[in-house]
Design an enzyme around this catalytic site. Structure first.
Site, mmCIF file in Angstrom:
data_model
loop_
_atom_site.group_PDB
_atom_site.id
_atom_site.type_symbol
_atom_site.label_atom_id
_atom_site.label_comp_id
_atom_site.label_asym_id
_atom_site.label_seq_id
_atom_site.Cartn_x
_atom_site.Cartn_y
_atom_site.Cartn_z
ATOM 1 N N ARG A 51 0.815 -1.228 0.000
ATOM 2 C CA ARG A 51 0.000 0.000 0.000
ATOM 3 C C ARG A 51 0.843 1.270 0.000
ATOM 4 N NH1 ARG A 51 -1.508 2.404 4.300
ATOM 5 N NH2 ARG A 51 -1.735 0.535 5.567
ATOM 6 N N ASP A 177 -2.478 18.643 -16.488
ATOM 7 C CA ASP A 177 -2.848 17.294 -16.914
ATOM 8 C C ASP A 177 -2.275 17.118 -18.321
ATOM 9 O OD1 ASP A 177 -4.142 15.122 -18.095
ATOM 10 O OD2 ASP A 177 -5.997 15.428 -16.966
ATOM 11 N N LYS A 202 -4.432 5.970 -20.689
ATOM 12 C CA LYS A 202 -4.462 6.402 -22.081
ATOM 13 C C LYS A 202 -3.114 6.101 -22.749
ATOM 14 C CE LYS A 202 -8.436 7.866 -20.586
ATOM 15 N NZ LYS A 202 -8.653 9.222 -20.110
HETATM 16 C C1 LIG Z 1 -9.193 9.804 -18.962
HETATM 17 C C2 LIG Z 1 -8.693 11.084 -18.469
HETATM 18 C C3 LIG Z 1 -8.608 11.349 -17.096
HETATM 19 C C4 LIG Z 1 -9.065 10.344 -16.047
HETATM 20 O O1 LIG Z 1 -8.311 9.195 -16.104
HETATM 21 P P1 LIG Z 1 -8.823 7.763 -15.553
HETATM 22 O O2 LIG Z 1 -7.636 6.896 -15.757
HETATM 23 O O3 LIG Z 1 -10.017 7.382 -16.375
HETATM 24 O O4 LIG Z 1 -9.192 7.963 -14.127
HETATM 25 C C5 LIG Z 1 -8.088 12.564 -16.697
HETATM 26 N N1 LIG Z 1 -7.705 13.499 -17.575
HETATM 27 C C6 LIG Z 1 -7.784 13.288 -18.911
HETATM 28 C C7 LIG Z 1 -7.340 14.369 -19.833
HETATM 29 C C8 LIG Z 1 -8.281 12.086 -19.406
HETATM 30 O O5 LIG Z 1 -8.379 11.888 -20.711
#
Ligand SMILES: *Cc1c(COP(=O)(O)O)cnc(C)c1O
Length: 384
Positions: A51, A177, A202
């Site tokens: 964890r 992000d 992604k």
């Molecule tokens: C998919 C996505 C997220 C969230 O990610 P998860 O792995 O689904 O929790 C956050 N920011 C962007 C730009 C995304 O495409």
């Protein structure tokens, strides 16, 4: 291995991996162990326990992702939202204020709207092309600015230079992000951002088969996030660590193909009479093209376009495509397609969608790594 000595594609394959690996293995094995023998550690956070995200699979990934983002440290999490919520809650304290980009990934938008204020934090939203408006929102309790390197679904690139300058002048923390760009196309840390977030679900993993996230930044910032995650408990399991590490090794070859496919498809669509408008920062017609060209190595695999016709015509067109699957998400090797008002942006009220310019006939394509000519031909036959 020191990151400075090698190029990106070499770091993808080798960074973070111990040499020699145990038993002469060529790939990093899965350490399916929840706990590790005691070696006289001084405090709780230095115990080796699953964890605490310090198993060999975790430390390998943390080092690799730090190297890829040219950051001093990194942490993997159970999802992109795990990374975003952990970073924001550990680095923006009770009573503090965050200025966020107004167009955001749906989950982030929901988290900031619904939960952030309930947890004692303040947030306000702002377009990231109007820096005067941004500066006006700064209050004494403002802690940071939150943006996405490429926004969804209109693929806008915020005024990154201007945002960094304001943040440095006002002593604010910058969060970005970087999911849509990936570190192959853009590295925010050397550029001046403080904290980089990823949905590793992604591009980083790249095969639509793992949920994971990542936080990269200074030792101090990542350390705060780790200590918070240690008690929240939403960690990445060793199997997913293994898959993510495997996926990462081909990020470079995949991103070249994603970039090339989206560019090729965007150019083809831009010339078609059934297409009103294409949104792709790789096209000179995109308002943020010059900025992207200066800062990015490529523009990523996602593009959007407005279909000329009714939403029902657009859906019929989607049904005629042979290669793309109708599905949300992006970053995998297979091409996915959606109409955002029915999927990713369906929770936004109509007035907000209109303000942001997300129309009913908008189609979003997340290009995979199939052959560019096959993708082009499929779209042309489906457009008719
Ligand atoms: C998919 C996505 C997220 C969230 O990610 P998860 O792995 O689904 O929790 C956050 N920011 C962007 C730009 C995304 O495409």
């Amino acid at each position: 291995m020191s990151a400075g000595d090698f190029h990106f594609d070499t770091l993808l394959v080798h960074a973070g991996e111990p040499r020699p690996r145990p038993e002469g293995a060529i790939t990093q094995p899965i350490y399916q162990s929840s706990t590790y023998t005691y070696a006289g550690h001084g405090d709780y956070d230095s115990l080796r326990y699953l964890r605490l995200s310090n198993s060999p699979n975790h430390t390998c990934l943390a080092e690799k992702i730090a190297a890829l983002e040219a950051a001093p440290a990194a942490l993997v999490t159970a999802s992109g939202m795990g990374a975003i919520s952990t970073a924001l809650l550990s680095l923006v304290g009770e009573g503090e204020h965050l200025i966020s980009q107004d167009i955001l990934y749906g989950g982030t938008y929901h988290f900031l709207h619904q939960y952030f204020p309930k947890l004692g934090r303040k947030v306000s939203f702002c377009g990231m092309h109007d820096l005067e408006a941004l500066e006006k929102q700064i209050r004494p309790e403002t802690k940071g600015i939150y943006i996405e390197s490429i926004s969804n679904p209109l693929l806008q690139i915020p005024d990154l230079d201007g945002i960094i300058q304001i943040a440095k002048r006002k002593g604010l923390l910058t969060f970005i992000d970087n999911t849509f760009a990936s570190p192959f196309n853009f590295q925010p840390i050397p550029y001046g951002f403080d904290v980089v977030l990823h949905s590793a679900t992604k591009y980083l993993n790249g095969h639509s088969d793992v949920s994971a996230g990542a936080i990269a930044g200074s030792e101090a910032h990542v350390g705060q996030a780790i200590r918070f995650q240690n008690t929240l408990g939403g960690i990445l399991d060793p199997n997913s660590c293994f898959l993510l590490n495997r996926g990462l090794k081909t990020l470079g070859v995949r991103m070249r193909a994603h970039n090339q496919n989206a560019q090729g498809l965007a150019e083809t669509l831009a010339e078609h009479r059934k297409v009103e408008k294409v949104y792709y920062p790789g096209l000179p017609s995109h308002p943020d093209h010059a900025r992207g060209k200066k800062l990015f190595r490529g523009f990523g695999g996602v593009l959007s376009f407005e279909f000329r016709g009714t939403p029902a015509d657009a859906d019929e067109f989607l049904g005629r495509l042979r290669l793309p699957s109708l599905a949300p998400s992006l970053g995998g090797v297979e091409t996915l397609i959606t109409r955002p008002v029915t999927t990713s942006h369906s929770i936004l009220p109509l007035s907000e969608r209109e303000r942001l310019g997300i129309r009913e006939n908008l189609v979003r394509v997340a290009c995979g790594i199939e052959d560019t000519d096959d993708l082009r031909a499929d779209f042309l036959q489906a457009l008719g």
